[in-house]
Structures are given as structure tokens and as C-alpha cells.
Design a protein around this motif. Structure first.
Motif, PDB file in Angstrom:
ATOM      1  N   ALA A 279       0.865  -1.205   0.000  1.00 26.35           N
ATOM      2  CA  ALA A 279       0.000   0.000   0.000  1.00 26.35           C
ATOM      3  C   ALA A 279       0.886   1.233   0.000  1.00 26.35           C
ATOM      4  CB  ALA A 279      -0.880  -0.011   1.254  1.00 26.35           C
ATOM      5  N   SER A 280       0.268   2.406  -0.039  1.00 30.40           N
ATOM      6  CA  SER A 280       1.076   3.646   0.027  1.00 30.40           C
ATOM      7  C   SER A 280       0.416   4.616   1.013  1.00 30.40           C
ATOM      8  CB  SER A 280       1.184   4.294  -1.360  1.00 30.40           C
ATOM      9  OG  SER A 280      -0.097   4.712  -1.767  1.00 30.40           O
ATOM     10  N   GLN A 281       1.169   5.610   1.362  1.00 31.57           N
ATOM     11  CA  GLN A 281       0.655   6.554   2.389  1.00 31.57           C
ATOM     12  C   GLN A 281       1.377   7.895   2.235  1.00 31.57           C
ATOM     13  OE1 GLN A 281       2.459   5.977   6.420  1.00 31.57           O
ATOM     14  NE2 GLN A 281       0.377   6.418   7.181  1.00 31.57           N
ATOM     15  N   HIS A 282       0.629   8.999   2.334  1.00 26.67           N
ATOM     16  CA  HIS A 282       1.267  10.313   2.426  1.00 26.67           C
ATOM     17  C   HIS A 282       1.781  10.451   3.856  1.00 26.67           C
ATOM     18  CE1 HIS A 282       0.890  14.805   3.324  1.00 26.67           C
ATOM     19  NE2 HIS A 282       2.010  14.605   2.695  1.00 26.67           N
ATOM     20  N   TRP A 283       3.071  10.800   3.986  1.00 29.06           N
ATOM     21  CA  TRP A 283       3.670  10.946   5.322  1.00 29.06           C
ATOM     22  C   TRP A 283       4.268  12.336   5.433  1.00 29.06           C
ATOM     23  CZ3 TRP A 283       3.025   8.552   9.649  1.00 29.06           C
ATOM     24  CH2 TRP A 283       3.955   8.650  10.684  1.00 29.06           C
ATOM     25  N   PRO A 284       3.697  13.222   6.249  1.00 22.54           N
ATOM     26  CA  PRO A 284       4.094  14.636   6.224  1.00 22.54           C
ATOM     27  C   PRO A 284       5.381  14.957   6.994  1.00 22.54           C
ATOM     28  CG  PRO A 284       2.232  14.320   7.713  1.00 22.54           C
ATOM     29  CD  PRO A 284       2.561  12.976   7.145  1.00 22.54           C
ATOM     30  N   PHE A 285       6.010  13.947   7.615  1.00 18.99           N
ATOM     31  CA  PHE A 285       7.170  14.245   8.457  1.00 18.99           C
ATOM     32  C   PHE A 285       8.481  13.743   7.853  1.00 18.99           C
ATOM     33  CE2 PHE A 285       4.010  15.359  11.356  1.00 18.99           C
ATOM     34  CZ  PHE A 285       3.116  14.323  11.504  1.00 18.99           C
ATOM     35  N   PRO A 286       9.593  14.496   7.912  1.00 18.14           N
ATOM     36  CA  PRO A 286       9.664  15.901   8.262  1.00 18.14           C
ATOM     37  C   PRO A 286       9.112  16.792   7.143  1.00 18.14           C
ATOM     38  CG  PRO A 286      11.841  15.140   7.614  1.00 18.14           C
ATOM     39  CD  PRO A 286      10.930  13.962   7.539  1.00 18.14           C
ATOM     40  N   ASN A 287       9.171  16.294   5.890  1.00 13.11           N
ATOM     41  CA  ASN A 287       8.504  16.989   4.770  1.00 13.11           C
ATOM     42  C   ASN A 287       7.570  15.987   4.114  1.00 13.11           C
ATOM     43  OD1 ASN A 287       9.749  19.570   4.985  1.00 13.11           O
ATOM     44  ND2 ASN A 287      11.641  18.581   4.309  1.00 13.11           N
ATOM     45  N   SER A 288       6.973  16.353   3.013  1.00 15.29           N
ATOM     46  CA  SER A 288       5.988  15.480   2.400  1.00 15.29           C
ATOM     47  C   SER A 288       6.628  14.306   1.679  1.00 15.29           C
ATOM     48  CB  SER A 288       5.201  16.318   1.391  1.00 15.29           C
ATOM     49  OG  SER A 288       3.861  16.108   1.571  1.00 15.29           O
ATOM     50  N   SER A 289       6.377  13.097   2.193  1.00 13.87           N
ATOM     51  CA  SER A 289       6.885  11.887   1.526  1.00 13.87           C
ATOM     52  C   SER A 289       5.711  11.044   1.076  1.00 13.87           C
ATOM     53  CB  SER A 289       7.695  11.042   2.505  1.00 13.87           C
ATOM     54  OG  SER A 289       8.769  11.768   3.028  1.00 13.87           O
ATOM     55  N   LEU A 290       5.921  10.316  -0.033  1.00 13.96           N
ATOM     56  CA  LEU A 290       4.928   9.312  -0.436  1.00 13.96           C
ATOM     57  C   LEU A 290       5.538   7.962  -0.072  1.00 13.96           C
ATOM     58  CD1 LEU A 290       2.304   8.428  -1.849  1.00 13.96           C
ATOM     59  CD2 LEU A 290       3.600   8.343  -3.985  1.00 13.96           C
ATOM     60  N   MET A 291       5.004   7.347   0.991  1.00 14.17           N
ATOM     61  CA  MET A 291       5.540   6.063   1.466  1.00 14.17           C
ATOM     62  C   MET A 291       4.967   4.960   0.591  1.00 14.17           C
ATOM     63  SD  MET A 291       7.247   7.195   3.990  1.00 14.17           S
ATOM     64  CE  MET A 291       7.852   5.597   4.498  1.00 14.17           C
ATOM     65  N   ILE A 292       5.856   4.171  -0.039  1.00 14.94           N
ATOM     66  CA  ILE A 292       5.412   3.052  -0.900  1.00 14.94           C
ATOM     67  C   ILE A 292       5.844   1.767  -0.189  1.00 14.94           C
ATOM     68  CG2 ILE A 292       5.586   2.019  -3.199  1.00 14.94           C
ATOM     69  CD1 ILE A 292       6.654   4.999  -3.974  1.00 14.94           C
ATOM     70  N   ALA A 293       4.837   1.056   0.348  1.00 14.86           N
ATOM     71  CA  ALA A 293       5.148  -0.062   1.250  1.00 14.86           C
ATOM     72  C   ALA A 293       5.131  -1.404   0.521  1.00 14.86           C
ATOM     73  CB  ALA A 293       4.123  -0.086   2.392  1.00 14.86           C
ATOM     74  N   CYS A 294       6.173  -2.200   0.788  1.00 14.97           N
ATOM     75  CA  CYS A 294       6.290  -3.522   0.141  1.00 14.97           C
ATOM     76  C   CYS A 294       6.707  -4.573   1.159  1.00 14.97           C
ATOM     77  CB  CYS A 294       7.381  -3.486  -0.937  1.00 14.97           C
ATOM     78  SG  CYS A 294       7.058  -2.327  -2.249  1.00 14.97           S
ATOM     79  N   HIS A 295       6.342  -5.839   0.844  1.00 15.26           N
ATOM     80  CA  HIS A 295       6.914  -6.990   1.568  1.00 15.26           C
ATOM     81  C   HIS A 295       8.029  -7.554   0.679  1.00 15.26           C
ATOM     82  CE1 HIS A 295       3.874  -7.256   4.726  1.00 15.26           C
ATOM     83  NE2 HIS A 295       2.988  -6.908   3.817  1.00 15.26           N
ATOM     84  N   ALA A 296       9.083  -8.032   1.314  1.00 17.28           N
ATOM     85  CA  ALA A 296      10.170  -8.634   0.522  1.00 17.28           C
ATOM     86  C   ALA A 296      10.669  -9.868   1.257  1.00 17.28           C
ATOM     87  CB  ALA A 296      11.303  -7.630   0.330  1.00 17.28           C
ATOM     88  N   THR A 297      11.195 -10.809   0.493  1.00 15.37           N
ATOM     89  CA  THR A 297      11.778 -11.994   1.140  1.00 15.37           C
ATOM     90  C   THR A 297      13.236 -12.131   0.708  1.00 15.37           C
ATOM     91  OG1 THR A 297      11.037 -13.300  -0.732  1.00 15.37           O
ATOM     92  CG2 THR A 297       9.619 -13.317   1.225  1.00 15.37           C
ATOM     93  N   VAL A 298      14.024 -12.713   1.617  1.00 16.48           N
ATOM     94  CA  VAL A 298      15.420 -12.998   1.289  1.00 16.48           C
ATOM     95  C   VAL A 298      15.544 -14.506   1.096  1.00 16.48           C
ATOM     96  CG1 VAL A 298      16.506 -11.051   2.441  1.00 16.48           C
ATOM     97  CG2 VAL A 298      15.966 -13.102   3.766  1.00 16.48           C
ATOM     98  N   LYS A 299      16.598 -14.886   0.449  1.00 14.19           N
ATOM     99  CA  LYS A 299      16.801 -16.325   0.215  1.00 14.19           C
ATOM    100  C   LYS A 299      17.045 -16.999   1.580  1.00 14.19           C
ATOM    101  CE  LYS A 299      18.774 -16.025  -4.435  1.00 14.19           C
ATOM    102  NZ  LYS A 299      19.516 -14.761  -4.660  1.00 14.19           N
TER     103      LYS A 299
END
Ligand SMILES: NC(=O)C1=CN([C@@H]2O[C@H](COP(=O)(O)OP(=O)(O)OC[C@H]3O[C@@H](n4cnc5c(N)ncnc54)[C@H](O)[C@@H]3O)[C@@H](O)[C@H]2O)C=CC1
Ligand SMILES: [Mg+2]
Length: 370
Positions: A279-299
Motif C-alpha cells: 500500500a502507500s501513504q502520504h507521510w508529512p514528516f519531516p517533509n511530504s513523503s509518499l511512502m510506498i510499502a512492500c513486503h520482501a523476502t530474502v533467500k
């Protein structure tokens, strides 16, 4: 029932149309035209687009609009029973307040469009103490302003814990836009003062016509798992004991996938194998960021963490049970006997919390007997 919306296809209207008031279907002889009802959401979106593009329409919308007030980027909140609400002020009330606080009513022009109601009442935000002219006396007047406005200007980081989701999102957007305008008063090419359009959706340099649009910085945030554990990390700036998912700003030219691979390699020295968008989220701290959230796996087998101490204070693998205990912890700031702080996780308003909960659910389901 939603309002009936204008005809979609511009058929000629000479025919007598009998329009059913409910399903919006009109009949003419054997053929029938269907009025596809434009959803409220679509008409709202199109209305806001028009206000951003048409200064006169936006000025007109201010007459019947509602204004949310800020002071040095802190939103005005009023307590009512057990909740905090951001009060709305009409243009007339706002002009009266500006006069009362010794500010020019032209300061309304510093307001920005932040949304509208389903009935197309436009919403604006105005900071009473941001740019040079008003800030000297306005900062002194903050207590009087709060008295007059029967509320308090609350730091947004705190306010987000008290607000409902809708108001939290609206005020985060408002603060981000007000901050952006305050930081982009001049053209980076000519040095001339830039001019905001009425809605505040852009600024233009009058001399070279360069258009500046409000920016958000894309940030990838990743919960890495090895199949049974998840990897969490902390920076020295985090509150004691708090761990979060790995996060990092995208470099210019990078895709999300490339940024996730790089950030995980950079921060904990691991190579990811698979990645899945969450999912994604607007995150206003410390400035405006667009958080792009992912799951990842390692070997499996390639899980040895090499912490980059230039970026992180610590990083570790956490078991499902440890994470569930931390999610339930509601007194994270209390030090334990041994002086250490308990392991705890970001609050639910942060997308890191959602990523972690998704992982817990996924690993709970996968551990259930088939
Ligand atoms: N909403 C959430 O759940 C979470 C949000 N975050 C946010 O994610 C953001 C990135 O996290 P970090 O680990 O600090 O990033 P990071 O791992 O990229 O390190 C920050 C460094 O990135 C560089 N950088 C590159 N582009 C930048 C830009 N546009 N603005 C600022 N610095 C830039 C700077 O050198 C800065 O020191 C932070 O703003 C943090 O608030 C972090 C964790 C959870
Ligand atoms: Mg980082």
C-alpha cells in the motif's frame, strides 16, 4: 440516492425525455438512452479539478467555502466531549478574525484548496503565522488567537493521534501544501517572487513562466522476511525501544523495485529475492513523503545481517511471537528494571504498522494446518 447528473453523452434534447427519477434511464420510442449516473466521487474530483484550473471559479468557491486555520503549521483543534475536531470558518468569519488580529484581509489569498464536501462546499487552509509579514505579531498573538478561536493550535505529530482518519488525512495534506508554498516563494531560475494560483495547486514565475508544482518525495518502506521472522531496524533518532521497517528515499531515476533492493542492501547488507507491493501513504514528516510499502523476502540461508551503522543504530530478526507481543504493548515508554526500554512498534497511523500486521496475519494463516 445520488443526485441525477448531467447527461453523459450529449444527445439532442428536442425529444420529450421521461426520466425515471430512480434508475436514471430515459426512454425514447424503442431505443433508450441510459444516463450513467456519475458517482459522487467522480463529480467531486471533477469539481476540484475545475477549481485548480480556474482561478475565478476557485475565488467564487471561497465565498461559500470553509476554512481550516493553522498557526506556524500547527492546525487549530477544538475539544468536544472525548474527541478533537478541526473547526471550519466561513470567509466572512475569517475576514473578521484577520481584521481582529490586525492582519490584512487579503491574506485569504495565501489560503490553499484542500478538498470539498459531497455537496461541493470547497475546503481551504490558511496559516495565520507563516510568511514574513504576519509572523512577527501573529506569533505573539497566538494565545489571544486561541482564546478568540476557542481552541488550540496543536503540533500535527500530536494532533494525528487525536483526529479521526478523515481529518488526519485532510490536515496532513493542508500542512504539506502550506509548508510547500512557504518554502517556494521564489523562482530557482530567475530569483523572482513566484505567484500562487488561487487554489494553491501550483506557483508560476511571472518572468519566465516556469510552473512549480507541490512535490512529495517517494520513499520505499519494506518489511523483509525470511519465511519465519521479520527484519526490523531502528535509527538513533527513533524513540527508545522502537523498531520499524526499513525505509529510504528513492534516488532519482530509480524504480520502486530498484530502490527497495538498494535500501535493503545498503542498510542491512541483504539481497532480496521477491518483492510484493502492499500500500502507500502520504507521510508529512519531516517533509511530504509518499511512502510506498512492500513486503520482501530474502533467500533462506542468506539471512546474516550486516548493519550499516552510518544509517542505523540496530537491526535484527524478530519472531512472530515477539512481534505480536510488541503490537499489544501500550506502555512502550516505560523503562524496564534493567534500564532497557521494551521493544515496541510504530503506531497504527504509520504504514510500517500496517506492513507488520499484514506479515503477522500472513504468517498466522500459513502456519495454520492446511
Ligand atoms: N510512515 C512510516 O511508517 C514511516 C515513515 N518513515 C519516513 O521515511 C523517510 C525516509 O526514511 P529514512 O530511513 O530516514 O530515509 P533514508 O534511509 O533514505 O535516509 C535518509 C537520508 O536519505 C537522504 N535523502 C535522499 N533524498 C532525500 C529527501 N528527498 N529528503 C530527505 N533526505 C533524503 C539524506 O541523506 C538523508 O539523510 C523519513 O522521512 C521517515 O520519516 C520511516 C519509517 C516509517
Ligand atoms: Mg532508511
Amino acid at each position: 440516492m445520488e443526485n441525477v447528473y448531467p447527461l453523459l453523452n450529449c444527445f439532442s434534447l428536442e425529444e420529450e425525455l421521461t426520466m425515471s427519477l430512480y434508475c436514471g434511464i430515459a426512454f425514447r420510442r424503442k431505443s433508450f438512452w441510459c444516463y450513467r449516473l456519475l458517482s459522487t466521487y467522480i463529480t467531486k474530483t471533477r469539481y476540484l479539478f475545475e477549481l485548480k484550473e480556474d482561478d475565478d471559479a476557485c475565488k467564487k468557491a471561497q465565498q461559500t467555502g470553509a476554512f481550516y486555520l493553522f498557526h506556524s503549521l500547527a492546525p487549530l483543534l477544538q475539544q468536544s466531549e472525548h474527541q478533537y475536531l478541526p473547526p471550519q470558518h466561513s470567509l466572512l468569519e475569517l475576514e473578521r478574525l484577520l481584521r481582529k488580529f490586525g492582519q490584512d484581509t487579503q491574506r485569504v489569498e495565501d489560503s490553499v484548496l484542500i478538498g470539498c464536501s459531497e455537496q461541493h462546499e470547497a475546503w481551504f487552509a490558511l496559516d495565520l503565522c507563516l510568511n514574513g509579514s504576519s509572523s512577527i505579531n501573529a506569533s505573539l498573538q497566538k494565545p489571544e488567537m486561541e482564546m478568540e478561536l476557542k481552541g488550540s493550535f496543536v503540533d500535527l505529530r500530536k494532533a494525528l493521534f487525536w483526529l479521526n482518519v478523515k481529518d488526519a488525512s485532510l490536515l496532513s495534506t493542508a500542512q504539506a501544501l502550506l509548508r510547500w508554498h512557504d518554502a517556494h516563494q521564489f523562482c530557482s531560475r530567475s530569483g523572482q517572487p513566484t505567484k500562487k494560483n488561487v487554489a494553491g495547486s501550483k506557483r508560476v514565475c511571472p518572468s519566465n513562466k516556469i510552473i512549480y508544482y507541490p512535490q512529495m518525495a517517494p520513499v520505499v518502506i519494506t518489511l523483509v522476511s525470511d519465511g519465519t521472522r521479520c527484519l526490523l531496524a531502528r535509527q538513533s533518532s527513533f524513540p527508545k525501544g522502537m523498531y520499524s521497517a526499513l525505509a529510504g528515499f528513492c534516488d532519482i531515476g530509480e524504480s520502486v523495485e530498484e530502490a527497495v533492493r538498494r535500501e535493503v542492501a545498503e542498510e542491512v547488507g541483504l539481497e532480496i529475492e521477491r518483492l510484493q507491493y502492499s500500500a502507500s501513504q502520504h507521510w508529512p514528516f519531516p517533509n511530504s513523503s509518499l511512502m510506498i510499502a512492500c513486503h520482501a523476502t530474502v533467500k533462506p540461508g542468506q539471512t546474516e545481517i550486516q548493519v550499516n551503522f552510518r544509517e542505523l543504530e540496530a537491526a535484527a530478526w524478530f519472531s512472530h511471537d515477539e512481534v505480536i507481543t510488541a503490537l499489544k504493548r501500550n506502555d512502550p515508554h516505560t523503562q524496564q528494571q534493567n534500564g532497557a526500554f521494551p521493544f515496541w512498534l510504530p503506531p497504527k497511523l504509520a504504514i510500517a504498522n500496517q506492513l507488520i500486521k499484514e506479515w503477522v496475519e500472513k504468517s498466522t494463516c500459513s502456519s495454520l494446518p492446511a
